[in-house]
Design an enzyme around this catalytic site. Structure first.
Site, short mmCIF file in Angstrom:
data_model
loop_
_atom_site.label_atom_id
_atom_site.label_comp_id
_atom_site.label_asym_id
_atom_site.label_seq_id
_atom_site.Cartn_x
_atom_site.Cartn_y
_atom_site.Cartn_z
N ALA A 127 122.33 22.84 -16.37
CA ALA A 127 121.60 23.85 -17.04
C ALA A 127 121.40 25.10 -15.96
O ALA A 127 121.58 26.26 -16.25
CB ALA A 127 120.60 23.82 -17.65
N MET A 148 106.73 26.45 -25.03
CA MET A 148 106.99 28.08 -24.89
C MET A 148 106.51 28.48 -23.28
O MET A 148 105.62 29.42 -23.14
CB MET A 148 106.16 28.67 -25.80
N SER A 158 115.31 20.03 -20.91
CA SER A 158 114.15 19.54 -20.40
C SER A 158 114.28 18.31 -19.41
O SER A 158 114.66 18.51 -18.27
CB SER A 158 113.10 19.55 -21.37
N ARG A 159 113.92 17.17 -19.95
CA ARG A 159 114.10 15.79 -19.10
C ARG A 159 114.39 15.05 -20.15
O ARG A 159 114.05 14.91 -21.35
CB ARG A 159 112.64 15.55 -18.25
N GLU A 166 119.72 8.87 -16.24
CA GLU A 166 120.66 9.79 -15.46
C GLU A 166 121.26 9.17 -14.06
O GLU A 166 120.34 8.91 -13.40
CB GLU A 166 120.12 11.32 -15.14
N HIS A 199 123.58 17.38 -16.69
CA HIS A 199 122.22 18.22 -16.09
C HIS A 199 122.78 19.40 -15.23
O HIS A 199 122.53 19.33 -13.95
CB HIS A 199 121.67 17.16 -14.96
N ARG A 237 108.55 29.86 -19.23
CA ARG A 237 109.26 30.80 -19.27
C ARG A 237 110.74 30.58 -19.76
O ARG A 237 111.25 31.67 -20.34
CB ARG A 237 109.50 30.90 -17.45
N ILE A 238 111.26 29.40 -19.64
CA ILE A 238 112.63 29.17 -20.25
C ILE A 238 112.48 29.23 -21.72
O ILE A 238 113.62 29.75 -22.26
CB ILE A 238 113.16 27.84 -19.77
C1 GLV Z 1 116.33 21.22 -13.23
O1 GLV Z 1 116.25 20.29 -14.07
C2 GLV Z 1 115.18 21.61 -12.67
O2 GLV Z 1 114.11 21.21 -12.79
O3 GLV Z 1 115.42 22.71 -12.06
#
Ligand code: GLV
Length: 326
Positions: A289, A156, A238-239, A268, A287, A158-159
């Site tokens: 987002a 939990m 996330s990752r 990746e 990737h 910012r995103i």
């Molecule tokens: C992308 O994955 C970032 O960390 O900005």
């Protein structure tokens, strides 16, 4: 006076390349693919600053080769698991990143992935393009509802919080797990803090928003996937390594969970022969987002400003090791 020497490891918005070259002696790596390790190590010798991407490994070897004059590492991303922060801090090198400007864009992307997976959008679009659409059928392409679902957020920050805000509009019940309980955020939104197991057992949707570190590596593995509902959808922006890919493949194949939507994979890019690519219930994008024009422009700006501030020993706008910021 000699201008500071900087290395920029990929093209960013031209305005910000111009800003950097006006204020430094710039070495720009213009290829689409990252500089190979041996090239990167040659290029960093004697530089004052580097603007890097999450595909560049910035470790102690690189910092040693760069030399003691290295004054700043400016990453164009919010995540920085490719950088050895302890080594940078030891050498008093501030590391910049690009938080905040990508928060809402990434939350929007999370929802795009989720909605596409829940309603089988990419799969049904392929169906139409392949000329397979013959009729309307009551049992074709049935998906999962998002509205009024139980929405589990892991991480939990910012995103995660922006994703939760959007879930309110869908009348979802929001539960979350984080290493830190966020009572400050619970005062603003109806968020219920639960332990990981409770979240896994009860959520219809699970969205991952953690950083990658030793504690979150394979946070979602076979055991966790087995606890999830068979109608559940896992979203990962996330990752990649936060999820054990092999376990995910098995869970999707055996229908232990209903679908996954991945912005990130491990490794990746995902190899062309990865079995996850064969599954209709696994949506994968490369990737992207934070990839809106506005956000990538802002990320270019902040990373360029962090770079030029750093080489001039001025304070970075956003710094992940503030104890050594100028
Ligand atoms: C992308 O994955 C970032 O960390 O900005």
């Amino acid at each position: 006076m000699n201008k500071p020497k900087v290395l920029v490891t990929r093209n960013i918005f031209p305005e910000w390349i111009n800003y950097i070259s006006d204020n430094s002696e710039l070495d720009l790596w213009e290829d689409e693919l990252p500089p190979p390790r041996d090239v990167l190590l040659k290029k960093v010798k004697g530089i004052d600053g580097i603007l890097c991407l999450l595909t560049d490994k910035i470790d102690s070897e690189l910092m040693d080769i760069a030399g003691p004059q290295l004054k700043v590492i400016s990453q164009i991303a919010v995540g920085f698991d490719n950088i050895n922060i302890n080594e940078a801090t030891k050498r008093k090198i501030p590391v910049g990143n690009t938080p905040d400007v990508l928060t809402s864009t990434t939350a929007d992307a999370t929802w795009s992935l989720l909605m596409a997976a829940a309603r089988r959008i990419t799969e049904s679009e392929r169906f139409v393009h392949q000329g397979k659409w013959k009729t309307w059928h009551p049992l074709h392409f049935l998906g999962q509802d998002i509205y009024k679902s139980t929405f589990g957020i892991i991480g939990m920050g910012r995103i995660g919080y922006e994703v939760a805000k959007r879930a309110i509009g869908f009348d979802c019940k929001i539960i979350y797990y984080d290493v830190n309980r966020r009572k400050d955020l619970e005062e603003k939104l109806p968020l219920e803090y639960v332990d990981l197991k409770t979240l896994l057992i009860n959520s219809d949707i699970i969205s991952l928003h953690t950083v990658l570190n030793d504690d979150t590596y394979h946070l979602i593995g076979e055991k966790e996937l087995n606890l999830m509902k068979d109608n559940s959808i896992l979203v990962n922006v996330s990752r990649g390594p936060v999820v054990d890919s092999k376990a995910l493949y098995n869970a999707l194949l055996d229908k232990k969970i209903w679908a996954a939507a991945l912005d990130v994979t491990d490794p990746e890019p995902i190899p062309n022969d990865d079995p996850l690519l064969k599954l209709d219930n696994c949506l994968i994008v490369p990737h992207i987002a934070s990839a809106s024009y506005k956000t990538r422009y802002e990320m270019s700006k902040i990373s360029a400003e962090n770079l030029i501030n750093g080489v001039n020993k001025k304070s970075l706008i956003t710094c992940v090791n503030p104890e050594v910021n100028y």
